[in-house]
Design a protein around this motif. Structure first.
Motif, PDB file in Angstrom:
ATOM      1  N   LEU A 293       0.979  -9.430 -13.992  1.00 25.46           N
ATOM      2  CA  LEU A 293       0.014  -8.376 -13.683  1.00 25.46           C
ATOM      3  C   LEU A 293      -0.783  -7.982 -14.925  1.00 25.46           C
ATOM      4  N   ALA A 294      -0.092  -7.853 -16.054  1.00 26.64           N
ATOM      5  CA  ALA A 294      -0.776  -7.496 -17.306  1.00 26.64           C
ATOM      6  C   ALA A 294      -1.763  -8.579 -17.705  1.00 26.64           C
ATOM      7  N   ALA A 295      -1.373  -9.840 -17.583  1.00 32.49           N
ATOM      8  CA  ALA A 295      -2.262 -10.951 -17.931  1.00 32.49           C
ATOM      9  C   ALA A 295      -3.466 -10.999 -16.987  1.00 32.49           C
ATOM     10  N   PHE A 296      -3.233 -10.762 -15.715  1.00 32.66           N
ATOM     11  CA  PHE A 296      -4.308 -10.760 -14.721  1.00 32.66           C
ATOM     12  C   PHE A 296      -5.351  -9.694 -15.072  1.00 32.66           C
ATOM     13  N   ALA A 297      -4.875  -8.475 -15.364  1.00 30.62           N
ATOM     14  CA  ALA A 297      -5.784  -7.378 -15.709  1.00 30.62           C
ATOM     15  C   ALA A 297      -6.486  -7.637 -17.036  1.00 30.62           C
TER      16      ALA A 297
ATOM     17  N   ALA B 205       3.151  -5.141  -1.338  1.00 31.98           N
ATOM     18  CA  ALA B 205       2.800  -5.817  -2.591  1.00 31.98           C
ATOM     19  C   ALA B 205       1.810  -4.992  -3.401  1.00 31.98           C
ATOM     20  N   ASP B 206       0.823  -4.405  -2.736  1.00 35.27           N
ATOM     21  CA  ASP B 206      -0.148  -3.568  -3.444  1.00 35.27           C
ATOM     22  C   ASP B 206       0.519  -2.347  -4.074  1.00 35.27           C
ATOM     23  N   VAL B 207       1.388  -1.698  -3.319  1.00 33.33           N
ATOM     24  CA  VAL B 207       2.105  -0.527  -3.836  1.00 33.33           C
ATOM     25  C   VAL B 207       2.946  -0.919  -5.044  1.00 33.33           C
ATOM     26  N   LEU B 208       3.678  -2.003  -4.928  1.00 33.76           N
ATOM     27  CA  LEU B 208       4.534  -2.442  -6.028  1.00 33.76           C
ATOM     28  C   LEU B 208       3.710  -2.848  -7.247  1.00 33.76           C
ATOM     29  N   ALA B 209       2.594  -3.525  -7.017  1.00 31.05           N
ATOM     30  CA  ALA B 209       1.745  -3.943  -8.133  1.00 31.05           C
ATOM     31  C   ALA B 209       1.243  -2.734  -8.911  1.00 31.05           C
ATOM     32  N   TYR B 210       0.744  -1.727  -8.218  1.00 30.75           N
ATOM     33  CA  TYR B 210       0.253  -0.544  -8.919  1.00 30.75           C
ATOM     34  C   TYR B 210       1.391   0.231  -9.573  1.00 30.75           C
ATOM     35  N   LEU B 211       2.546   0.276  -8.937  1.00 30.08           N
ATOM     36  CA  LEU B 211       3.683   0.966  -9.545  1.00 30.08           C
ATOM     37  C   LEU B 211       4.113   0.262 -10.830  1.00 30.08           C
ATOM     38  N   LEU B 212       4.185  -1.060 -10.804  1.00 29.15           N
ATOM     39  CA  LEU B 212       4.570  -1.800 -12.006  1.00 29.15           C
ATOM     40  C   LEU B 212       3.532  -1.651 -13.116  1.00 29.15           C
TER      41      LEU B 212
ATOM     42  N   LYS C 190      -3.808   8.136 -14.786  1.00 30.81           N
ATOM     43  CA  LYS C 190      -4.439   8.839 -13.668  1.00 30.81           C
ATOM     44  C   LYS C 190      -4.989   7.858 -12.639  1.00 30.81           C
ATOM     45  N   ASN C 191      -5.720   6.856 -13.101  1.00 32.35           N
ATOM     46  CA  ASN C 191      -6.312   5.887 -12.177  1.00 32.35           C
ATOM     47  C   ASN C 191      -5.254   5.080 -11.441  1.00 32.35           C
ATOM     48  N   LEU C 192      -4.217   4.680 -12.159  1.00 30.71           N
ATOM     49  CA  LEU C 192      -3.156   3.896 -11.520  1.00 30.71           C
ATOM     50  C   LEU C 192      -2.360   4.741 -10.530  1.00 30.71           C
ATOM     51  N   ALA C 193      -2.109   6.012 -10.873  1.00 34.12           N
ATOM     52  CA  ALA C 193      -1.410   6.896  -9.932  1.00 34.12           C
ATOM     53  C   ALA C 193      -2.256   7.101  -8.680  1.00 34.12           C
TER      54      ALA C 193
ATOM     55  N   PRO D 237      10.953 -14.583  -8.445  1.00 32.77           N
ATOM     56  CA  PRO D 237      10.361 -13.876  -9.584  1.00 32.77           C
ATOM     57  C   PRO D 237      11.202 -12.648  -9.931  1.00 32.77           C
ATOM     58  N   ASP D 238      11.230 -12.295 -11.216  1.00 37.47           N
ATOM     59  CA  ASP D 238      11.919 -11.065 -11.598  1.00 37.47           C
ATOM     60  C   ASP D 238      10.874 -10.036 -12.002  1.00 37.47           C
ATOM     61  N   VAL D 239      11.310  -8.810 -12.181  1.00 37.88           N
ATOM     62  CA  VAL D 239      10.389  -7.719 -12.470  1.00 37.88           C
ATOM     63  C   VAL D 239       9.636  -7.969 -13.768  1.00 37.88           C
ATOM     64  N   ALA D 240      10.314  -8.433 -14.792  1.00 35.03           N
ATOM     65  CA  ALA D 240       9.656  -8.679 -16.081  1.00 35.03           C
ATOM     66  C   ALA D 240       8.545  -9.722 -15.934  1.00 35.03           C
ATOM     67  N   GLU D 241       8.794 -10.772 -15.195  1.00 39.67           N
ATOM     68  CA  GLU D 241       7.789 -11.814 -14.985  1.00 39.67           C
ATOM     69  C   GLU D 241       6.597 -11.268 -14.198  1.00 39.67           C
TER      70      GLU D 241
END
Length: 119
Positions: free
Chosen positions: A13-17, A72-79, A29-32, A4-8
């Motif tokens: 993640l955007a589609a999931f949310a 994975a959780d850290v990266l997901a929230y950062l993205l 604020k919430n994501l940080a 997977p690449d970052v764009a994908e």
């Protein structure tokens, strides 16, 4: 399966949310805050380990799984944070490395000393 690449990953993640109508909660604020919590959960895994134990943590399959999940959780929230603020994380990182290379140049090697000098 292709890597997977970052764009994908950002798209997924955007589609999931979006499918769960979570956009209203995905404020900077919430994501940080969520990012900080997940990073703390990663730290918690290592909290009482010695440096040697921490270096070998991936040798234990159960611990390795926990570490990978928290990464994975850290990266997901950062993205997701980057998505909301319109930050390209790879460009931001490249720019930061460029600034750090200028800020912290490679030191000159020490001058060789004569082994027979009296200094």
């Amino acid at each position: 399966m292709t890597e997977p690449d970052v764009a994908e990953l950002r798209r997924r993640l955007a589609a999931f949310a979006a499918a769960r109508h979570w956009g209203q909660y995905h404020t900077p604020k919430n994501l940080a805050s969520a990012l900080s919590v997940e990073a703390s959960e990663l730290v918690e895994i290592f909290q009482w380990l010695t440096p040697e134990q921490s270096a070998r943590i991936m040798d234990d399959p159960e611990a390795a799984h926990r570490v990978a999940d928290e990464v994975a959780d850290v990266l997901a929230y950062l993205l997701q944070f980057c998505e909301v603020l319109g930050i390209d994380p790879l460009r931001a990182l490249a720019a930061k490395i460029d600034r750090n290379e200028k800020r912290f140049p490679v030191p000159n090697p020490p001058e060789p000393q004569d082994r027979h000098s009296s200094e």
